[in-house]
Design a protein around this motif. Structure first.
Motif, PDB file in Angstrom:
ATOM      1  N   MET A 233     -10.032   4.380 -10.846  1.00 38.95           N
ATOM      2  CA  MET A 233      -9.506   3.829  -9.863  1.00 38.95           C
ATOM      3  C   MET A 233      -7.939   3.619 -10.168  1.00 38.95           C
ATOM      4  O   MET A 233      -7.302   3.700 -11.331  1.00 38.95           O
ATOM      5  CB  MET A 233      -9.677   2.318  -9.403  1.00 38.95           C
ATOM      6  CG  MET A 233     -10.840   2.151  -8.983  1.00 38.95           C
ATOM      7  SD  MET A 233     -11.384   0.370  -8.523  1.00 38.95           S
ATOM      8  CE  MET A 233     -13.143   0.262  -8.324  1.00 38.95           C
ATOM      9  N   VAL A 234      -7.065   3.609  -9.004  1.00 39.98           N
ATOM     10  CA  VAL A 234      -5.407   3.605  -9.243  1.00 39.98           C
ATOM     11  C   VAL A 234      -5.049   2.157  -8.315  1.00 39.98           C
ATOM     12  O   VAL A 234      -5.830   1.956  -7.300  1.00 39.98           O
ATOM     13  CB  VAL A 234      -4.614   4.616  -8.692  1.00 39.98           C
ATOM     14  CG1 VAL A 234      -3.306   4.313  -8.590  1.00 39.98           C
ATOM     15  CG2 VAL A 234      -4.855   5.825  -9.754  1.00 39.98           C
ATOM     16  N   GLU A 235      -4.255   1.234  -9.038  1.00 39.19           N
ATOM     17  CA  GLU A 235      -3.641   0.312  -8.097  1.00 39.19           C
ATOM     18  C   GLU A 235      -2.341   0.263  -7.875  1.00 39.19           C
ATOM     19  O   GLU A 235      -1.449   0.303  -8.901  1.00 39.19           O
ATOM     20  CB  GLU A 235      -4.273  -1.075  -8.827  1.00 39.19           C
ATOM     21  CG  GLU A 235      -3.835  -2.483  -8.128  1.00 39.19           C
ATOM     22  CD  GLU A 235      -4.187  -3.636  -9.146  1.00 39.19           C
ATOM     23  OE1 GLU A 235      -3.726  -4.495  -8.662  1.00 39.19           O
ATOM     24  OE2 GLU A 235      -4.582  -3.290 -10.162  1.00 39.19           O
ATOM     25  N   LEU A 236      -2.071   0.511  -6.799  1.00 39.22           N
ATOM     26  CA  LEU A 236      -0.632   0.383  -6.376  1.00 39.22           C
ATOM     27  C   LEU A 236      -0.082  -1.198  -6.196  1.00 39.22           C
ATOM     28  O   LEU A 236      -0.788  -1.606  -4.987  1.00 39.22           O
ATOM     29  CB  LEU A 236      -0.150   1.114  -5.219  1.00 39.22           C
ATOM     30  CG  LEU A 236      -0.558   2.687  -5.290  1.00 39.22           C
ATOM     31  CD1 LEU A 236      -0.370   3.448  -4.115  1.00 39.22           C
ATOM     32  CD2 LEU A 236       0.276   3.368  -6.424  1.00 39.22           C
ATOM     33  N   GLU A 237       0.808  -1.653  -6.729  1.00 41.27           N
ATOM     34  CA  GLU A 237       1.038  -2.992  -6.683  1.00 41.27           C
ATOM     35  C   GLU A 237       2.190  -3.136  -5.788  1.00 41.27           C
ATOM     36  O   GLU A 237       3.092  -2.461  -5.714  1.00 41.27           O
ATOM     37  CB  GLU A 237       1.325  -3.507  -8.129  1.00 41.27           C
ATOM     38  CG  GLU A 237       0.259  -3.357  -9.100  1.00 41.27           C
ATOM     39  CD  GLU A 237       0.691  -4.020 -10.408  1.00 41.27           C
ATOM     40  OE1 GLU A 237       0.158  -4.896 -10.991  1.00 41.27           O
ATOM     41  OE2 GLU A 237       1.690  -3.001 -11.182  1.00 41.27           O
ATOM     42  N   GLY A 238       2.457  -4.449  -5.217  1.00 38.70           N
ATOM     43  CA  GLY A 238       3.454  -4.864  -4.453  1.00 38.70           C
ATOM     44  C   GLY A 238       4.867  -5.086  -5.166  1.00 38.70           C
ATOM     45  O   GLY A 238       4.870  -4.823  -6.332  1.00 38.70           O
ATOM     46  N   ILE A 239       5.615  -5.984  -4.629  1.00 36.38           N
ATOM     47  CA  ILE A 239       6.972  -6.181  -5.346  1.00 36.38           C
ATOM     48  C   ILE A 239       6.784  -7.352  -6.517  1.00 36.38           C
ATOM     49  O   ILE A 239       6.186  -8.171  -6.321  1.00 36.38           O
ATOM     50  CB  ILE A 239       7.814  -6.984  -4.372  1.00 36.38           C
ATOM     51  CG1 ILE A 239       8.253  -5.874  -3.219  1.00 36.38           C
ATOM     52  CG2 ILE A 239       9.161  -7.443  -4.971  1.00 36.38           C
ATOM     53  CD1 ILE A 239       9.295  -6.613  -1.958  1.00 36.38           C
TER      54      ILE A 239
ATOM     55  N   ASN B 163       3.301  10.724  -9.024  1.00 39.64           N
ATOM     56  CA  ASN B 163       3.428  10.582 -10.250  1.00 39.64           C
ATOM     57  C   ASN B 163       2.265  10.214 -10.978  1.00 39.64           C
ATOM     58  O   ASN B 163       2.110  10.992 -12.198  1.00 39.64           O
ATOM     59  CB  ASN B 163       4.723   9.636 -10.537  1.00 39.64           C
ATOM     60  CG  ASN B 163       6.072  10.129 -10.128  1.00 39.64           C
ATOM     61  OD1 ASN B 163       6.502  11.336 -10.197  1.00 39.64           O
ATOM     62  ND2 ASN B 163       7.056   9.019 -10.045  1.00 39.64           N
ATOM     63  N   ILE B 164       1.572   9.737 -10.451  1.00 41.20           N
ATOM     64  CA  ILE B 164       0.235   9.267 -11.111  1.00 41.20           C
ATOM     65  C   ILE B 164      -0.562  10.363 -11.256  1.00 41.20           C
ATOM     66  O   ILE B 164      -1.549  10.590 -12.193  1.00 41.20           O
ATOM     67  CB  ILE B 164      -0.291   7.870 -10.433  1.00 41.20           C
ATOM     68  CG1 ILE B 164       0.431   6.741 -10.843  1.00 41.20           C
ATOM     69  CG2 ILE B 164      -1.834   7.855 -10.780  1.00 41.20           C
ATOM     70  CD1 ILE B 164      -0.062   5.478  -9.928  1.00 41.20           C
TER      71      ILE B 164
ATOM     72  N   LYS C  48      -5.489  13.092 -12.279  1.00 39.46           N
ATOM     73  CA  LYS C  48      -6.075  13.781 -11.139  1.00 39.46           C
ATOM     74  C   LYS C  48      -7.612  13.313 -10.830  1.00 39.46           C
ATOM     75  O   LYS C  48      -8.359  13.460  -9.641  1.00 39.46           O
ATOM     76  CB  LYS C  48      -6.117  15.220 -10.955  1.00 39.46           C
ATOM     77  CG  LYS C  48      -4.669  15.579 -10.526  1.00 39.46           C
ATOM     78  CD  LYS C  48      -4.534  17.064  -9.963  1.00 39.46           C
ATOM     79  CE  LYS C  48      -3.168  17.522  -9.499  1.00 39.46           C
ATOM     80  NZ  LYS C  48      -3.135  18.840  -9.044  1.00 39.46           N
ATOM     81  N   ASP C  49      -8.394  12.922 -11.932  1.00 34.37           N
ATOM     82  CA  ASP C  49      -9.730  12.703 -11.893  1.00 34.37           C
ATOM     83  C   ASP C  49      -9.835  11.014 -11.586  1.00 34.37           C
ATOM     84  O   ASP C  49     -10.353  10.518 -12.287  1.00 34.37           O
ATOM     85  CB  ASP C  49     -10.388  13.026 -13.067  1.00 34.37           C
ATOM     86  CG  ASP C  49     -11.892  12.652 -13.294  1.00 34.37           C
ATOM     87  OD1 ASP C  49     -12.595  12.546 -11.938  1.00 34.37           O
ATOM     88  OD2 ASP C  49     -12.391  12.549 -14.092  1.00 34.37           O
TER      89      ASP C  49
ATOM     90  N   VAL D  38     -10.962  10.850  -2.224  1.00 33.27           N
ATOM     91  CA  VAL D  38     -10.503   9.889  -3.117  1.00 33.27           C
ATOM     92  C   VAL D  38     -10.646   8.628  -1.770  1.00 33.27           C
ATOM     93  O   VAL D  38     -10.061   8.696  -0.842  1.00 33.27           O
ATOM     94  CB  VAL D  38      -9.140   9.806  -3.498  1.00 33.27           C
ATOM     95  CG1 VAL D  38      -8.811   8.504  -4.246  1.00 33.27           C
ATOM     96  CG2 VAL D  38      -9.031  10.871  -4.705  1.00 33.27           C
ATOM     97  N   ILE D  39     -11.219   7.585  -2.318  1.00 31.63           N
ATOM     98  CA  ILE D  39     -11.237   6.319  -1.337  1.00 31.63           C
ATOM     99  C   ILE D  39      -9.939   5.577  -1.265  1.00 31.63           C
ATOM    100  O   ILE D  39      -9.664   5.256  -2.473  1.00 31.63           O
ATOM    101  CB  ILE D  39     -12.542   5.354  -1.834  1.00 31.63           C
ATOM    102  CG1 ILE D  39     -13.885   6.427  -1.878  1.00 31.63           C
ATOM    103  CG2 ILE D  39     -12.823   4.204  -0.679  1.00 31.63           C
ATOM    104  CD1 ILE D  39     -15.230   5.800  -2.400  1.00 31.63           C
TER     105      ILE D  39
END
Length: 309
Positions: free
Chosen positions: A166-172, A215-216, A221-222, A249-250
């Motif tokens: 998984m990837v986690e995109l964080e807020g401020i 960038n990530i 990519k996997d 990707v979910i």
């Protein structure tokens, strides 16, 4: 005869003077009532972290709609995600003599100084959506961000069968929403056969969500899933994934903005945690009225969540 005329004149003067006093008194009483009537009209200041986000626009609209319904003066200021500007905006609202201050912090720590200034001016402070780390706040009105993050994590685990990357995109960084949503999400996936291969802030912004995700993907990519702390970042991630040719990707967001709900319906996003920003704004104004009327209010007033999928 002269004595009779003189007595008559004295009596006439006395009547005129009494009438004048009565009239003056009536004017004073009328003026007092008018002033009292004016005093009853509550002045509320609303400081929003940014109006460049549909969620906070809806929150503002909910507050202003409720204020209009109750005959309340409300002044809204936009901090543009700048903590220093927000402190300055709030100082201006204090100088304007607002009765109650509603604050949606751009930065939960930096906002403490402004709240302390309001405390010193005896102006009650209510925080909305995001909490503050300092100063005295009479009530906090928000969804349970940690519960929402947990909801998102559990949904992703179910979709992935408890395994995947998984990837986690964080807020401020520094905002309570980012901390709490992240904590709820990570608590939900702890101990499972899943791995967060990248975790980076994109500051609740769609364009940054796009660029950070791009960038990530250069080195990751996997991946099977993305959790973004708000819908704007999630929608940016969707664009990056599409450009990279990654269709399966979910992606799960948070807020249930109109664009995100449409994305869920057309299948480009899997889900979004639905807050109710209009209700948060309405409850904030209702609570401001209660505070001004001297009523006891709860320290935390929750607004329910649901998963749109």
């Amino acid at each position: 005869m002269k004595q009779l005329i003189k007595g008559f004149l004295f009596a006439l003067i006395a009547v005129v003077l009494l009438a004048g006093c009565s009239l003056d008194q009536g004017k004073k009483e009328s003026g007092s009532d008018d002033a009292s009537s004016k005093d009853k009209k509550i002045k509320v200041g609303l400081s929003i972290s940014t109006l460049n986000n549909p969620f906070f626009v809806t929150l503002k609209d909910g507050a202003e709609k409720e204020a209009k319904a109750q005959g309340i003066d409300i002044t809204t200021v936009d901090a543009q995600n700048d903590p220093a500007k927000q402190v300055s905006d709030i100082e201006d609202l204090i100088q304007q003599g607002v009765d109650v201050l509603l604050v949606n912090p751009a930065d939960s720590s930096a906002i403490a100084a402004a709240i302390e200034s309001a405390n010193q001016a005896d102006i009650p402070v209510i925080t909305v959506d995001r909490s503050a780390e300092g100063g005295e706040v009479v009530s906090h009105i928000a969804s349970d961000n940690a519960a929402g993050g947990q909801m998102a994590g559990e949904f992703l685990l179910e979709k992935l069968g408890n395994k995947g990357k998984m990837v986690e995109l964080e807020g401020i960084p520094g905002s309570s929403a980012a901390r709490e949503r992240g904590k709820g999400f990570n608590d939900a996936i702890a101990g499972k056969d899943v791995k967060v291969v990248a975790k980076q802030p994109a500051n609740f912004d769609r364009s940054q969500g796009l660029s950070v995700m791009e960038n990530i993907l250069q080195s990751n990519k996997d991946i099977q899933a993305v959790f973004a702390h708000n819908d704007e970042m999630a929608l940016g991630a969707v664009e990056a994934l599409k450009a990279a040719g990654l269709k399966d990707v979910i992606v799960v967001g948070f807020d249930a903005t109109d664009d995100a709900v449409k994305a869920v319906k057309n299948g480009t996003m899997a889900a979004t945690v639905a807050q109710k920003p209009e209700m948060i704004g309405q409850k904030a104004v209702q609570t401001a009225v209660d505070v001004k009327d001297g009523k006891k209010v709860e320290k935390f007033i929750p607004v329910e969540l649901e998963l749109v999928k």
